[in-house]
Design a protein around this motif. Structure first.
Motif, PDB file in Angstrom:
ATOM      1  N   ALA A   7     -48.625 -10.710-121.715  1.00 21.53           N
ATOM      2  CA  ALA A   7     -48.469 -12.162-121.835  1.00 21.53           C
ATOM      3  C   ALA A   7     -49.811 -12.831-122.116  1.00 21.53           C
ATOM      4  CB  ALA A   7     -47.843 -12.731-120.558  1.00 21.53           C
ATOM      5  N   LEU A   8     -50.859 -12.351-121.479  1.00 19.33           N
ATOM      6  CA  LEU A   8     -52.198 -12.889-121.719  1.00 19.33           C
ATOM      7  C   LEU A   8     -52.613 -12.650-123.162  1.00 19.33           C
ATOM      8  CD1 LEU A   8     -54.719 -14.197-120.487  1.00 19.33           C
ATOM      9  CD2 LEU A   8     -55.498 -11.908-119.868  1.00 19.33           C
ATOM     10  N   TYR A   9     -52.409 -11.441-123.645  1.00 21.57           N
ATOM     11  CA  TYR A   9     -52.770 -11.092-125.022  1.00 21.57           C
ATOM     12  C   TYR A   9     -52.013 -11.954-126.032  1.00 21.57           C
ATOM     13  CZ  TYR A   9     -53.245  -8.521-129.365  1.00 21.57           C
ATOM     14  OH  TYR A   9     -53.487  -8.189-130.669  1.00 21.57           O
ATOM     15  N   ARG A  10     -50.756 -12.203-125.762  1.00 33.38           N
ATOM     16  CA  ARG A  10     -49.906 -12.963-126.694  1.00 33.38           C
ATOM     17  C   ARG A  10     -50.075 -14.472-126.549  1.00 33.38           C
ATOM     18  NH1 ARG A  10     -45.044  -8.928-125.343  1.00 33.38           N
ATOM     19  NH2 ARG A  10     -45.708  -7.241-126.732  1.00 33.38           N
ATOM     20  N   GLY A  11     -50.957 -14.896-125.680  1.00 30.97           N
ATOM     21  CA  GLY A  11     -51.194 -16.330-125.507  1.00 30.97           C
ATOM     22  C   GLY A  11     -50.053 -17.050-124.824  1.00 30.97           C
TER      23      GLY A  11
END
Length: 101
Positions: A7-11
Motif C-alpha cells: 500500500a505504501l509503494y502504491r501510494g
C-alpha cells in the motif's frame, strides 16, 4: 490481502487524511474554532478575512512541515529501537537461560 508495504509503494496510504485525534476535548474545540471563524468573518468583512485566511494557510503549512518532521523522526527512532532490540536478542536469550537479568 495487501501488505502495508504494498500500500505504501502504491501510494495508497494517507494517514494524514484519516487521523482523528482521540483527545476528549478535540470535537468541542473544533466546534469552537468553527464558531469563532464565523464571528471573525462577520466582524472583518470579506477582504480582511481573506487576508486572515492567507495568514492561517501559512501557519498551517509551517505546522504541517513540523508534524511531518516529527513523524519522520519518530518513525526513525522506532526503527532504530527495533534494530537495537533485535541485535541484542541473543544476549537476552542467553541471560534468561542462565538465570541472569
Amino acid at each position: 490481502m495487501q501488505t502495508i508495504l504494498e500500500a505504501l509503494y502504491r501510494g495508497q496510504l494517507h494517514p494524514d487524511e484519516t487521523i482523528v485525534p482521540s483527545h476528549p476535548e478535540y470535537r468541542r474545540l473544533s466546534q469552537q474554532v468553527v464558531a469563532q471563524t464565523e464571528q471573525w468573518r462577520d466582524r472583518l468583512g470579506d477582504e480582511a478575512f481573506r487576508q486572515l485566511e492567507e495568514y492561517f494557510d501559512l501557519c498551517d503549512r509551517v505546522n504541517s512541515m513540523h508534524v511531518e518532521a516529527a513523524f519522520q523522526h519518530g518513525f526513525k527512532l522506532g526503527a532504530n529501537l527495533m534494530i537495537e532490540v533485535s541485535s541484542k536478542r541473543e544476549g537476552l536469550l542467553q541471560d534468561t537461560a542462565s538465570g541472569l537479568s
